[in-house]
Design an enzyme around this catalytic site. Structure first.
Site, PDB file in Angstrom:
ATOM      1  N   CYS A 129       0.886  -1.368   0.007  1.00 59.15           N
ATOM      2  CA  CYS A 129       0.017  -0.023  -0.120  1.00 59.15           C
ATOM      3  C   CYS A 129       0.729   1.139   0.064  1.00 59.15           C
ATOM      4  O   CYS A 129       0.281   2.314  -0.194  1.00 59.15           O
ATOM      5  CB  CYS A 129      -0.866   0.137   1.327  1.00 59.15           C
ATOM      6  SG  CYS A 129      -2.046  -1.642   1.504  1.00 59.15           S
ATOM      7  N   HIS A 153      -9.496   3.579  -1.190  1.00 55.06           N
ATOM      8  CA  HIS A 153      -7.994   3.376  -0.712  1.00 55.06           C
ATOM      9  C   HIS A 153      -7.723   2.409  -1.942  1.00 55.06           C
ATOM     10  O   HIS A 153      -7.513   1.087  -1.878  1.00 55.06           O
ATOM     11  CB  HIS A 153      -7.872   2.368   0.826  1.00 55.06           C
ATOM     12  CG  HIS A 153      -6.524   1.995   0.673  1.00 55.06           C
ATOM     13  ND1 HIS A 153      -5.476   2.760   0.389  1.00 55.06           N
ATOM     14  CD2 HIS A 153      -5.906   0.932   1.798  1.00 55.06           C
ATOM     15  CE1 HIS A 153      -4.146   1.980   0.853  1.00 55.06           C
ATOM     16  NE2 HIS A 153      -4.672   0.965   1.620  1.00 55.06           N
TER      17      HIS A 153
HETATM   18  N1  COA Z   1     -16.877   1.322   4.850  1.00 56.65           N
HETATM   19  C1  COA Z   1     -18.273   1.513   4.561  1.00 56.65           C
HETATM   20  N2  COA Z   1     -18.936   1.066   3.860  1.00 56.65           N
HETATM   21  C2  COA Z   1     -18.573  -0.020   3.175  1.00 56.65           C
HETATM   22  C3  COA Z   1     -17.133  -0.422   3.353  1.00 56.65           C
HETATM   23  C4  COA Z   1     -16.191   0.361   4.296  1.00 56.65           C
HETATM   24  N3  COA Z   1     -15.237  -0.197   4.303  1.00 56.65           N
HETATM   25  N4  COA Z   1     -16.727  -1.340   2.347  1.00 56.65           N
HETATM   26  C5  COA Z   1     -17.912  -1.693   1.855  1.00 56.65           C
HETATM   27  N5  COA Z   1     -18.902  -0.934   2.406  1.00 56.65           N
HETATM   28  C6  COA Z   1     -20.390  -0.912   2.116  1.00 56.65           C
HETATM   29  C7  COA Z   1     -20.699  -0.822   0.465  1.00 56.65           C
HETATM   30  O1  COA Z   1     -20.650   0.447  -0.178  1.00 56.65           O
HETATM   31  C8  COA Z   1     -21.911  -1.762   0.547  1.00 56.65           C
HETATM   32  O2  COA Z   1     -23.094  -0.587   1.055  1.00 56.65           O
HETATM   33  P1  COA Z   1     -24.656  -1.024   0.081  1.00 56.65           P
HETATM   34  O3  COA Z   1     -24.894  -2.327   0.455  1.00 56.65           O
HETATM   35  O4  COA Z   1     -25.345   0.400   0.309  1.00 56.65           O
HETATM   36  O5  COA Z   1     -24.057  -0.546  -1.488  1.00 56.65           O
HETATM   37  C9  COA Z   1     -21.973  -2.617   1.557  1.00 56.65           C
HETATM   38  O6  COA Z   1     -20.984  -2.138   2.569  1.00 56.65           O
HETATM   39  C10 COA Z   1     -21.511  -3.961   1.242  1.00 56.65           C
HETATM   40  O7  COA Z   1     -20.450  -3.943   0.553  1.00 56.65           O
HETATM   41  P2  COA Z   1     -19.226  -5.087   0.113  1.00 56.65           P
HETATM   42  O8  COA Z   1     -18.465  -4.375  -1.105  1.00 56.65           O
HETATM   43  O9  COA Z   1     -20.412  -6.274  -0.150  1.00 56.65           O
HETATM   44  O10 COA Z   1     -18.716  -5.257   1.184  1.00 56.65           O
HETATM   45  P3  COA Z   1     -17.764  -6.540   1.642  1.00 56.65           P
HETATM   46  O11 COA Z   1     -18.160  -7.240   2.736  1.00 56.65           O
HETATM   47  O12 COA Z   1     -17.351  -7.366   0.537  1.00 56.65           O
HETATM   48  O13 COA Z   1     -16.260  -5.856   2.008  1.00 56.65           O
HETATM   49  C11 COA Z   1     -14.559  -5.133   3.936  1.00 56.65           C
HETATM   50  C12 COA Z   1     -16.458  -5.205   3.460  1.00 56.65           C
HETATM   51  C13 COA Z   1     -14.728  -4.219   4.971  1.00 56.65           C
HETATM   52  C14 COA Z   1     -14.393  -6.322   4.070  1.00 56.65           C
HETATM   53  C15 COA Z   1     -13.877  -4.493   2.627  1.00 56.65           C
HETATM   54  O14 COA Z   1     -14.039  -3.144   2.370  1.00 56.65           O
HETATM   55  C16 COA Z   1     -12.225  -4.697   3.059  1.00 56.65           C
HETATM   56  O15 COA Z   1     -11.863  -5.736   3.013  1.00 56.65           O
HETATM   57  N6  COA Z   1     -11.546  -3.490   3.500  1.00 56.65           N
HETATM   58  C17 COA Z   1     -10.337  -3.351   3.909  1.00 56.65           C
HETATM   59  C18 COA Z   1      -9.464  -3.190   2.974  1.00 56.65           C
HETATM   60  C19 COA Z   1      -7.933  -3.526   3.246  1.00 56.65           C
HETATM   61  O16 COA Z   1      -7.622  -4.303   3.699  1.00 56.65           O
HETATM   62  N7  COA Z   1      -7.125  -2.758   2.438  1.00 56.65           N
HETATM   63  C20 COA Z   1      -5.681  -2.790   2.757  1.00 56.65           C
HETATM   64  C21 COA Z   1      -5.359  -2.151   4.076  1.00 56.65           C
HETATM   65  S1  COA Z   1      -3.702  -2.487   4.680  1.00 56.65           S
END
Ligand code: COA
Length: 385
Positions: free
Chosen positions: A85, A332
């Site tokens: 990242c 991100h």
């Molecule tokens: N914050 C707020 N809302 C979020 C979100 C977040 N981080 N991620 C997804 N959403 C919302 C989406 O917009 C969607 O909303 P909607 O139903 O109104 O359209 C809903 O949540 C479901 O989205 P989805 O894509 O199915 O979520 P997910 O469960 O597949 O993923 C996480 C959620 C948290 C697991 C994912 O965002 C993630 O892995 N984040 C971390 C990324 C990371 O690790 N980056 C590197 C860092 S070192």
């Protein structure tokens, strides 16, 4: 070394951009950046492009060539830079050093990632953790940062409410950023009651999965002056690495690579954190912003949480953090994040940050981190008054 300035920025909208391929994300950001700088494609000599794992996300490698070709820059020297990242920050530093060395005058620093194209984003991201000692045992980044959060809570008494304050503040700022993925304000209750991802982190403690591209153009200060540009100098560049695996570190409640990179940047700049007005900080999870503000010396150890809750890091606080909305709300796209941070610092220093503009900031800092702290860059920019 020559003095180096940022002379133009370009940033795509961040979000789930299903209709925009990887190469277009970069080409759009590069086009906007060169137009902003007022520099022709034929003048650009070289490019460094941060991208974490396009091979896994969209099965495309040999990236520097294909991206510069589609951006109308075919033929220039171009290198893809990878540091998880922190790829964008590392690309920016490479571009800075090339201009500072006198080797080139116009160098593009870019970053790009296409994360929403059907690949398993969690597995792709986990490639930046230690495969044998972490990933094989089932832990991914939310889990690793959850361990950091648990350690910080145990050692300093940091609370879920304090972490929630980080998310609320970053969404407040992102709501004022037309490029942000999530342009909506949220409440503390939304964060605290959200579905759990890895205890104590819920959905709103996490940065999202994002597509996006960003570019900045660098040139020697004397060239920037001739072009009549605002002079935004890079006065400090720090880069450091650490173990990838958390278990190899002494204290889970700290991320030492951030302090090390910051120390190097401050040493070069000949200033301290008290001389800086605001920062873009790597808030891949809410706990990360808290720990990084402590590592950078903005707050004492253990005080990052209370400071966030007291509003110290808000737009009108004593030290604004993540005026762009940060990774949490702006999004991100991992390889692009470090360059997007520089775009925000430049926008703030040149009075172009719109509804989230700070009052006459002079110096801004960008801190970009790889994985759970295996790499980090810190850059300090100063605008000439
Ligand atoms: N914050 C707020 N809302 C979020 C979100 C977040 N981080 N991620 C997804 N959403 C919302 C989406 O917009 C969607 O909303 P909607 O139903 O109104 O359209 C809903 O949540 C479901 O989205 P989805 O894509 O199915 O979520 P997910 O469960 O597949 O993923 C996480 C959620 C948290 C697991 C994912 O965002 C993630 O892995 N984040 C971390 C990324 C990371 O690790 N980056 C590197 C860092 S070192």
């Amino acid at each position: 070394m020559r003095e180096v300035a940022v002379i133009g920025i370009g940033l795509t909208k961040f979000g789930e951009l299903w209709d925009t391929p990887l190469r277009d994300l970069f080409a759009m950001a590069a086009a906007d950046c060169l137009e902003d700088a007022g520099v022709g494609r034929d003048q650009v000599q070289s490019a460094y492009i941060g991208c974490m794992t396009s091979g896994m996300f969209v099965a495309q490698e040999h990236l520097a060539s294909i991206l510069t070709d589609y951006a109308g820059l075919k033929g220039i020297a171009a290198t893809r830079v990878e540091s998880a990242c922190a790829s964008g920050g590392a690309a920016f530093r490479a571009a800075y050093l090339e201009v500072a060395s006198g080797a080139s005058d116009f160098v593009l620093a870019g970053g790009v990632e296409k994360m929403n194209d059907g690949a398993d984003a969690t597995a792709c991201l986990a490639a930046a953790a230690d495969q044998e000692y972490e990933v094989f045992h089932g832990v991914t980044f939310p889990g690793l940062y959850a361990m950091i959060a648990q350690a910080h809570m145990a050692k300093y008494g940091t609370t879920p409410e304090q972490m929630a304050a980080v998310a609320v503040k970053n969404h407040d700022n992102g709501a004022r950023n037309p490029k942000a993925q999530f342009q909506m304000e949220i409440t503390k209750d939304t964060v605290l009651n959200a579905v759990r991802v890895a205890e104590p982190l819920g959905l709103f403690d996490c940065s999202p999965v994002t597509d996006g591209g960003a570019c900045v153009l660098l040139a020697p200060v004397e060239v920037a002056r001739k072009l009549g540009k605002p002079i935004v100098k890079i006065i400090g560049s720090g880069h450091a690495t650490d173990t990838i695996a958390l278990h190899d570190r002494e204290d889970f409640a700290s991320i030492p690579v951030v302090g090390l990179a910051a120390q190097r940047a401050f040493q070069q700049a000949g200033i301290g954190i008290k001389d800086v007005d605001f920062a873009e900080v790597h808030d891949c999870f809410t706990i990360s912003e808290i720990v990084c503000t402590e590592e950078l010396g903005i707050f004492e150890r253990g005080k990052g949480g209370p400071a966030a809750e007291a509003g110290e890091t808000a737009l009108d606080g004593s030290f604004p953090v993540n005026t762009s909305g940060g990774l949490k709300s702006k999004g991100h796209p991992v390889g692009a994040t470090g360059i997007a941070q520089i775009c925000e610092v430049y926008a703030q220093l040149t009075g172009r940050a719109g509804d989230r503009q700070l009052k006459n900031p002079r110096r801004g800092l960008a801190q970009n981190m790889g994985g759970s702290g295996g790499s980090c860059t810190v850059h300090i920019l100063e605008v000439e008054s």
